[in-house]
Write a protein that holds these residues in place. Sequence first.
Motif, PDB file in Angstrom:
ATOM      1  N   ARG A  44      -7.280   7.651   1.294  1.00  0.00           N
ATOM      2  CA  ARG A  44      -7.810   7.992   0.241  1.00  0.00           C
ATOM      3  C   ARG A  44      -7.730   6.234  -0.175  1.00  0.00           C
ATOM      4  O   ARG A  44      -8.026   6.397  -1.620  1.00  0.00           O
ATOM      5  N   ILE A  45      -6.921   5.422   0.055  1.00  0.00           N
ATOM      6  CA  ILE A  45      -7.392   4.391  -0.502  1.00  0.00           C
ATOM      7  C   ILE A  45      -8.045   3.555  -0.092  1.00  0.00           C
ATOM      8  O   ILE A  45      -8.930   3.456   0.913  1.00  0.00           O
ATOM      9  N   LYS A  46      -8.716   3.153  -0.923  1.00  0.00           N
ATOM     10  CA  LYS A  46     -10.547   2.126  -1.290  1.00  0.00           C
ATOM     11  C   LYS A  46     -10.866   0.552  -0.309  1.00  0.00           C
ATOM     12  O   LYS A  46      -9.640   0.505  -0.265  1.00  0.00           O
ATOM     13  N   ASP A  47     -11.534   1.454   0.791  1.00  0.00           N
ATOM     14  CA  ASP A  47     -11.673   0.455   1.366  1.00  0.00           C
ATOM     15  C   ASP A  47     -10.694  -0.108   2.767  1.00  0.00           C
ATOM     16  O   ASP A  47     -10.118  -0.958   3.028  1.00  0.00           O
ATOM     17  N   VAL A  48      -9.475   0.810   2.326  1.00  0.00           N
ATOM     18  CA  VAL A  48      -7.793   0.771   3.845  1.00  0.00           C
ATOM     19  C   VAL A  48      -8.875   0.744   5.567  1.00  0.00           C
ATOM     20  O   VAL A  48      -9.641   1.156   5.467  1.00  0.00           O
ATOM     21  N   ARG A  49      -7.982  -0.240   6.053  1.00  0.00           N
ATOM     22  CA  ARG A  49      -8.203  -0.338   7.270  1.00  0.00           C
ATOM     23  C   ARG A  49      -7.585   0.535   7.878  1.00  0.00           C
ATOM     24  O   ARG A  49      -6.236  -0.641   8.537  1.00  0.00           O
ATOM     25  N   ILE A  50      -7.979   1.516   8.857  1.00  0.00           N
ATOM     26  CA  ILE A  50      -7.158   1.912   9.683  1.00  0.00           C
ATOM     27  C   ILE A  50      -6.706   1.768  11.141  1.00  0.00           C
ATOM     28  O   ILE A  50      -7.851   1.937  11.856  1.00  0.00           O
TER      29      ILE A  50
ATOM     30  N   LEU B  85       0.835  -1.031   0.257  1.00  0.00           N
ATOM     31  CA  LEU B  85       0.239  -0.382   0.504  1.00  0.00           C
ATOM     32  C   LEU B  85       0.802   1.223  -0.009  1.00  0.00           C
ATOM     33  O   LEU B  85       0.657   1.845  -1.002  1.00  0.00           O
ATOM     34  N   ILE B  86       1.715   1.004   0.760  1.00  0.00           N
ATOM     35  CA  ILE B  86       2.647   2.174   0.802  1.00  0.00           C
ATOM     36  C   ILE B  86       3.648   2.717   0.008  1.00  0.00           C
ATOM     37  O   ILE B  86       4.222   3.566  -0.700  1.00  0.00           O
ATOM     38  N   GLN B  87       4.485   1.473  -0.022  1.00  0.00           N
ATOM     39  CA  GLN B  87       5.012   1.193  -1.749  1.00  0.00           C
ATOM     40  C   GLN B  87       4.130   2.197  -3.005  1.00  0.00           C
ATOM     41  O   GLN B  87       4.780   2.185  -3.959  1.00  0.00           O
ATOM     42  N   GLY B  88       3.044   2.176  -3.018  1.00  0.00           N
ATOM     43  CA  GLY B  88       1.945   2.384  -4.103  1.00  0.00           C
ATOM     44  C   GLY B  88       1.567   4.140  -4.154  1.00  0.00           C
ATOM     45  O   GLY B  88       1.043   4.349  -5.168  1.00  0.00           O
ATOM     46  N   LEU B  89       2.329   4.558  -2.686  1.00  0.00           N
ATOM     47  CA  LEU B  89       1.506   5.995  -2.854  1.00  0.00           C
ATOM     48  C   LEU B  89       2.662   6.739  -3.717  1.00  0.00           C
ATOM     49  O   LEU B  89       3.976   6.639  -3.536  1.00  0.00           O
ATOM     50  N   ASN B  90       2.563   8.162  -3.969  1.00  0.00           N
ATOM     51  CA  ASN B  90       3.914   8.870  -5.104  1.00  0.00           C
ATOM     52  C   ASN B  90       3.740   9.779  -3.710  1.00  0.00           C
ATOM     53  O   ASN B  90       2.973  10.551  -3.783  1.00  0.00           O
TER      54      ASN B  90
ATOM     55  N   ALA C 155       3.421  21.779   7.881  1.00  0.00           N
ATOM     56  CA  ALA C 155       2.671  20.552   8.443  1.00  0.00           C
ATOM     57  C   ALA C 155       1.279  20.994   7.970  1.00  0.00           C
ATOM     58  O   ALA C 155       0.657  20.338   7.926  1.00  0.00           O
ATOM     59  N   ILE C 156       1.387  22.085   8.528  1.00  0.00           N
ATOM     60  CA  ILE C 156      -0.384  23.097   8.374  1.00  0.00           C
ATOM     61  C   ILE C 156      -0.179  23.530   6.954  1.00  0.00           C
ATOM     62  O   ILE C 156      -1.450  22.752   6.417  1.00  0.00           O
ATOM     63  N   TYR C 157       0.842  23.450   6.069  1.00  0.00           N
ATOM     64  CA  TYR C 157       1.143  23.678   4.443  1.00  0.00           C
ATOM     65  C   TYR C 157       0.123  22.982   4.033  1.00  0.00           C
ATOM     66  O   TYR C 157      -0.199  22.126   2.687  1.00  0.00           O
ATOM     67  N   CYS C 158       0.494  21.721   4.440  1.00  0.00           N
ATOM     68  CA  CYS C 158       1.135  20.181   3.720  1.00  0.00           C
ATOM     69  C   CYS C 158      -1.154  19.302   3.935  1.00  0.00           C
ATOM     70  O   CYS C 158      -0.781  18.849   3.373  1.00  0.00           O
ATOM     71  N   ILE C 159      -1.000  19.994   5.481  1.00  0.00           N
ATOM     72  CA  ILE C 159      -2.069  19.110   5.352  1.00  0.00           C
ATOM     73  C   ILE C 159      -3.307  19.514   4.546  1.00  0.00           C
ATOM     74  O   ILE C 159      -4.154  18.873   4.119  1.00  0.00           O
ATOM     75  N   VAL C 160      -3.059  21.046   4.205  1.00  0.00           N
ATOM     76  CA  VAL C 160      -4.698  21.981   3.231  1.00  0.00           C
ATOM     77  C   VAL C 160      -4.076  21.308   2.223  1.00  0.00           C
ATOM     78  O   VAL C 160      -4.680  20.858   1.180  1.00  0.00           O
ATOM     79  N   LYS C 161      -2.746  20.845   1.847  1.00  0.00           N
ATOM     80  CA  LYS C 161      -2.423  21.028   0.302  1.00  0.00           C
ATOM     81  C   LYS C 161      -3.073  19.393  -0.102  1.00  0.00           C
ATOM     82  O   LYS C 161      -3.619  19.100  -0.958  1.00  0.00           O
ATOM     83  N   PHE C 162      -2.491  18.587   0.997  1.00  0.00           N
ATOM     84  CA  PHE C 162      -2.187  17.232   0.787  1.00  0.00           C
ATOM     85  C   PHE C 162      -4.040  17.100   0.592  1.00  0.00           C
ATOM     86  O   PHE C 162      -4.693  16.072   0.321  1.00  0.00           O
TER      87      PHE C 162
ATOM     88  N   THR D  59      -0.731  10.620   5.643  1.00  0.00           N
ATOM     89  CA  THR D  59      -1.751  10.165   6.225  1.00  0.00           C
ATOM     90  C   THR D  59      -2.853  10.633   5.679  1.00  0.00           C
ATOM     91  O   THR D  59      -3.851   9.967   5.268  1.00  0.00           O
ATOM     92  N   ALA D  60      -2.697  11.060   4.509  1.00  0.00           N
ATOM     93  CA  ALA D  60      -3.613  11.869   4.035  1.00  0.00           C
ATOM     94  C   ALA D  60      -3.373  10.572   2.351  1.00  0.00           C
ATOM     95  O   ALA D  60      -5.079  10.700   2.087  1.00  0.00           O
ATOM     96  N   LYS D  61      -2.645  10.490   1.806  1.00  0.00           N
ATOM     97  CA  LYS D  61      -3.086   9.778   0.730  1.00  0.00           C
ATOM     98  C   LYS D  61      -3.394   8.477   1.684  1.00  0.00           C
ATOM     99  O   LYS D  61      -4.419   7.922   0.361  1.00  0.00           O
ATOM    100  N   ILE D  62      -2.791   7.828   2.411  1.00  0.00           N
ATOM    101  CA  ILE D  62      -3.215   6.206   2.800  1.00  0.00           C
ATOM    102  C   ILE D  62      -4.826   5.924   3.206  1.00  0.00           C
ATOM    103  O   ILE D  62      -5.559   5.567   2.957  1.00  0.00           O
TER     104      ILE D  62
END
Length: 241
Positions: A197-203, A174-179, A229-236, A192-195
């Motif tokens: 959004r993975i369909k049906d991911v269980r966190i 899963l994480i290797q599939g993220l850009n 970090a604030i910038y990244c939270i909003v951006k992603f 955190t933002a990108k993981i």
Amino acid sequence: MPIISKLSIIIPAYNEERTIHLILDKVRDVQLTGDISKELIIVNDCSSDDTEGAIQRYRQSNPELNIQYHAHPVNQGKGAALHTGISKATGEYLIIQDADLEYDPEEYNDLLKPVLSGFADVVYGSRFQGSKPHRILFFWHTLGNKFLTMLSNMFTNLNLTDMETCYKLFRTDLIQGLNLTEKRFGFEPEVTAKISRIKDVRIYEVGISYYGRTYEEGKKIGWRDGVRAIYCIVKFGLRLG
């Protein structure tokens, strides 16, 4: 139930000459549930001290350990070191381990439990949940962490209590599939933002100990990293990257 034969442990290191051998001792000594083997992937982000020498001496004195070593020719940041380590992982799951002594590898099994029970793909270790030991340090730093987690949750619709934690356990594919692009401490809100959004991911999230360091003891994160970090939270969170 998932079958896990190997856990990859990603260790970014920058100027950790004094403590790297101590954390490696702790990682070496932990016995994982079900005799899961350990793959240690250490990424030296162009340290200016003798971190490399300390690592190489440790490898020579512990030849039984499966240690990969990678060195960046220029300093790029913790996130960049994690990108390198993640790309090299061959275990079914991987966990991030800072090279200092703030987190306890004995708790790997706590993070693995919801995975081995068949419930989780991703597990975060929360410093603010449960009754584990927690060093009392900086009020404003803690408040900042909780604010960043709340802001992140608003964009991801998760209910994490500690987005900024080091201890994050991922299913490797899963994480290797993220850009992933953030090269410094922006890694935490980006992943955190990108993981999320993975369909049906269980966190899942479990309580962990925290043996925090002061800045005199080597803590590196500062207020500028909080602003980033604030910038990244909003951006992603807005899917702009």
